[in-house]
Design an enzyme around this catalytic site. Structure first.
Site, PDB file in Angstrom:
ATOM      1  N   HIS A  53       2.737  -7.609   8.059  1.00 29.66           N
ATOM      2  CA  HIS A  53       2.075  -6.336   8.356  1.00 29.66           C
ATOM      3  C   HIS A  53       0.687  -6.236   7.727  1.00 29.66           C
ATOM      4  O   HIS A  53      -0.091  -5.360   8.091  1.00 29.66           O
ATOM      5  CB  HIS A  53       2.957  -5.152   7.934  1.00 29.66           C
ATOM      6  CG  HIS A  53       3.020  -4.906   6.466  1.00 29.66           C
ATOM      7  ND1 HIS A  53       4.075  -5.311   5.676  1.00 29.66           N
ATOM      8  CD2 HIS A  53       2.175  -4.266   5.619  1.00 29.66           C
ATOM      9  CE1 HIS A  53       3.874  -4.935   4.432  1.00 29.66           C
ATOM     10  NE2 HIS A  53       2.723  -4.301   4.369  1.00 29.66           N
ATOM     11  N   ASP A  90       8.837 -10.203   8.013  1.00 29.65           N
ATOM     12  CA  ASP A  90       7.585  -9.608   7.550  1.00 29.65           C
ATOM     13  C   ASP A  90       6.801 -10.577   6.664  1.00 29.65           C
ATOM     14  O   ASP A  90       6.245 -10.194   5.635  1.00 29.65           O
ATOM     15  CB  ASP A  90       7.821  -8.298   6.797  1.00 29.65           C
ATOM     16  CG  ASP A  90       6.532  -7.508   6.592  1.00 29.65           C
ATOM     17  OD1 ASP A  90       5.587  -7.705   7.383  1.00 29.65           O
ATOM     18  OD2 ASP A  90       6.454  -6.717   5.633  1.00 29.65           O
ATOM     19  N   SER A 117       1.268  -5.042  -1.195  1.00 29.14           N
ATOM     20  CA  SER A 117       1.996  -5.770  -0.155  1.00 29.14           C
ATOM     21  C   SER A 117       1.503  -7.208  -0.050  1.00 29.14           C
ATOM     22  O   SER A 117       0.310  -7.455   0.099  1.00 29.14           O
ATOM     23  CB  SER A 117       1.829  -5.078   1.197  1.00 29.14           C
ATOM     24  OG  SER A 117       2.495  -3.842   1.209  1.00 29.14           O
TER      25      SER A 117
END
Length: 482
Positions: free
Chosen positions: A126, A156, A233
């Site tokens: 992402h 992911d 992230s």
């Protein structure tokens, strides 16, 4: 309350003291309070504040990690959502209609972990999904443009690369050996800040957050209370040895910022996905060939099972690996390769580390009788073949370099086939407003997923007008003709 209870216990025992003991006790009670405090206070300080020999030392792990974790900035060019803005330039070129294409650039930030000295970096899917440009900034402020090697939306994860040598990097630890209560460090770039290190403990393992969607997605996160915020992230979760045991992916928050828990993708899954992307261009996933359910107390009672440990096999897929090995409906899988599994998430995490063709040992409880089977995992199509990413090819009629999309992208776009535009050369599409990464799904009403499909679809054109249907990088459907 504990101190009050202890005081009551001491007072109750005083009634049995001898007279001499009473006099000594009275003399002690008459001592000044300050004198008593001078005797007791040092002992309290020693138990509460002096450092323990077992106190973890994060200094070496932090120093080793910060230079191997990078800041990532991505730029995504978004087209306007109006019909004229999407197709105005194309219509203008083909039919002389006036038109223009509007676009705006969106910038996003994240983190990444350097895995090799020559520049391979893992991050979250992402973070780089749909990016037109990926810029990597190292801890020494050096900036480099990265290319996307491959992505896996089902976990992911994404692999990118910069041209470099002698980079600091992290080595993989064994996430299966991570224990609840173990100290960990989260390293990343929260709020667009660089090289931030936070500490916490592992709060839980094999967490399923249901944030990646259903179907083939694999969710088995390591939960920690190390502070993770937006921008973390793709950063590293490391143990006190400085080994990579997870890639930070999410936080539990009502505000968008850290509120107590964060989640990381286990390193054993990360390593498998990275190897697949390097070797095959897409992930290889092995299947047991079973439909499973959580074994709850209610389900155990309903099915007449005495134990509530393991994962319930609701159905064995016909001609799947499990059926071929001898598993049956109603079996309870208790372990895979000697690793106990007690939830669907644990089972999926374990199986996700293997490819089609790999053999795994599966232990089952069949109505109180324990059995062990050796399964040869199959792919989604029911065989052991390795699925490789299709090679790009050039179509002179369109003036496009096209590439068949893989299974992961098919799942993300909800299509059974497609050809992605990887390069636009001189031809009808030049200046049309149709971007690179547009996926052509149909030509003249025929689904296209290969060079042969496209050639056959073009041959079917009898009225000299070619109709094209497809999907833009942002998921918007589009169709046009020329």
């Amino acid at each position: 309350m504990i101190w009050m209870l202890a005081g009551l216990m001491m007072a109750a025992s005083c009634g049995n003291l001898t007279q001499k003991q009473n006099q000594e006790a009275t003399a002690k009670e008459e001592q000044p309070v300050s004198q008593v405090e001078q005797v007791q206070q040092p002992q309290m300080q020693r138990t509460a504040f002096l450092p323990s020999a077992n106190t973890p030392d994060f200094v070496d792990a932090a120093e080793h990690s910060v230079d191997a974790v990078v800041h990532i900035m991505t730029k995504v060019v978004r087209q306007s959502n109006t019909y004229n803005d999407f197709f105005g330039a194309l219509l203008g070129q083909l039919y002389g209609y006036p038109g223009q294409t509007r676009s705006n650039t969106q910038v996003a930030y994240g983190s990444g972990v350097v895995l090799t000295p020559d520049g391979y970096i893992v991050t979250n899917n992402h973070v780089v999904e749909g990016a037109d440009e990926v810029e990597v900034t190292f801890n020494n402020k050096v900036k480099k443009i990265a290319t996307i090697i491959g992505t896996d939306p089902t976990t992911d994860l994404a692999l990118i690369k910069v041209e470099a040598n002698d980079l600091d990097y992290l080595v993989f630890g064994d996430s299966d050996q991570v224990r609840i209560g173990e100290w960990v460090l989260a390293v990343g770039n929260p709020f667009n800040l660089t090289s931030t290190v936070t500490a916490g403990i592992v709060s839980a393992k094999a967490r399923d957050l249901s944030i990646l969607g259903e179907g083939t997605s694999v969710e088995s996160f390591i939960q920690t209370d190390a502070a993770v915020n937006p921008g973390n992230s793709g950063g590293a979760l490391v143990n006190t040895k400085g080994e990579l045991i997870g890639v930070n992916a999410a936080i539990a928050s009502h505000t968008g910022s850290y509120e107590g828990y964060s989640f990381a993708i286990p390193s054993n899954i990360v390593r498998k996905v990275v190897d697949d992307l390097l070797l095959y261009g897409q992930t290889q996933r092995g299947y047991l060939g079973v439909q499973i359910a959580e074994l709850t107390a209610e389900l155990a009672e309903k099915k007449g099972l005495e134990d509530v440990e393991g994962v319930y096999v609701a159905e064995v897929t016909e001609n799947g690996a499990a059926q071929q090995a001898g598993l049956k409906d109603g079996d309870v899988i208790t372990a895979i390769n000697d690793k106990k599994v007690n939830t669907k998430t644990q089972l999926m995490e374990t199986v996700r580390q293997f490819r089609p063709g790999d053999k795994v040992k599966v232990e089952v409880n069949r109505h109180g009788s324990h059995h062990t089977y050796t399964l040869t995992l199959l792919n989604e199509a029911g065989n052991m073949e390795v699925v490789k990413k299709g090679d790009a090819f050039y179509n002179s009629e369109f003036g496009l370099m096209l590439q068949p999309i893989d299974n992961n992208e098919m799942a993300r776009l909800n299509t059974k086939s497609g050809l992605k535009i990887v390069e636009i050369r001189q031809g009808r599409f030049m200046g049309s407003g149709v971007p690179v990464d547009f996926v052509i799904t149909k030509v003249n009403g025929y689904a296209v997923g290969s060079q042969t499909d496209l050639e056959n679809a073009l041959k079917s054109n009898r009225n000299r007008r070619t109709t094209i249907e497809g999907i833009y990088p942002n998921g918007m459907m589009g169709s046009f003709f020329y």
